[in-house]
Design a protein around this motif. Structure first.
Motif: not given
Length: 174
Positions: A85-112
């Motif tokens: 997965m050389p082109g994967a978008k990486l998200v570093n998370k300091p704990t179990f869950g990532s609110t940053e990841l959730a926000e990225l997915m919300k932005k994706e969902a706004e597009k389509e």
């Protein structure tokens, strides 16, 4: 409909180093096969990311095993998984869950309209936490987890996490 794959914490420390298990080692080829079934621009990956002071953190007091310290070999995504997965978008998370990841997915969902599938480690900690954060952030989005591409701390806790996700309307693929 855009289908997105989230590869959770497929890092050396969770596979065969500090917190590794034989179950984690066993899913590596399945995860690589799953990655290959997605377009390169539809893959996200998380990295559990701690600092040298990990043992003095709240998490470190409950799980006193130094792991995934940023920049170390254990923090790196398993080489063959990273190569898949050389082109994967990486998200570093300091704990179990990532609110940053959730926000990225919300932005994706706004597009389509999107669907999200999760794979990775550990089913009973980071996979379940991220699945539930995503389901909370995107309650009408189909969220699924491929059980064959996940491993828990123990087989019993893996099964418990799968049950928890099912109960919270995350589809569990067997």
């Amino acid at each position: 409909m855009k289908k997105l794959l989230i590869v959770v914490d497929m890092q050396n420390d969770f596979i065969d180093a500090a917190l590794g298990t034989k179950e984690a080692v066993a899913i590596v080829p399945k995860v690589i096969e799953k990655i290959a079934s997605y377009p390169a621009d539809c893959i996200y990956a998380t990295r559990d990311t701690h600092q040298k002071e990990y043992l003095s953190t709240s998490e470190g007091k409950y799980l006193p095993v130094v792991h995934c310290v940023e920049g170390t070999d254990g923090w790196q995504i398993r080489p063959e998984v990273a190569a898949a997965m050389p082109g994967a978008k990486l998200v570093n998370k300091p704990t179990f869950g990532s609110t940053e990841l959730a926000e990225l997915m919300k932005k994706e969902a706004e597009k389509e309209e999107i669907e999200i599938e999760l794979v990775g480690l550990c089913t009973d900690i980071c996979v379940v936490t991220n699945a539930l954060l995503l389901k909370t952030a995107l309650p009408e989005t189909k969220i699924s987890v491929d059980a064959a591409c996940c491993a828990g701390v123990t087989p019993k806790s893996h099964e418990a996490a799968l049950l928890t996700m099912r109960m919270c309307q995350v589809e569990v693929k067997m």
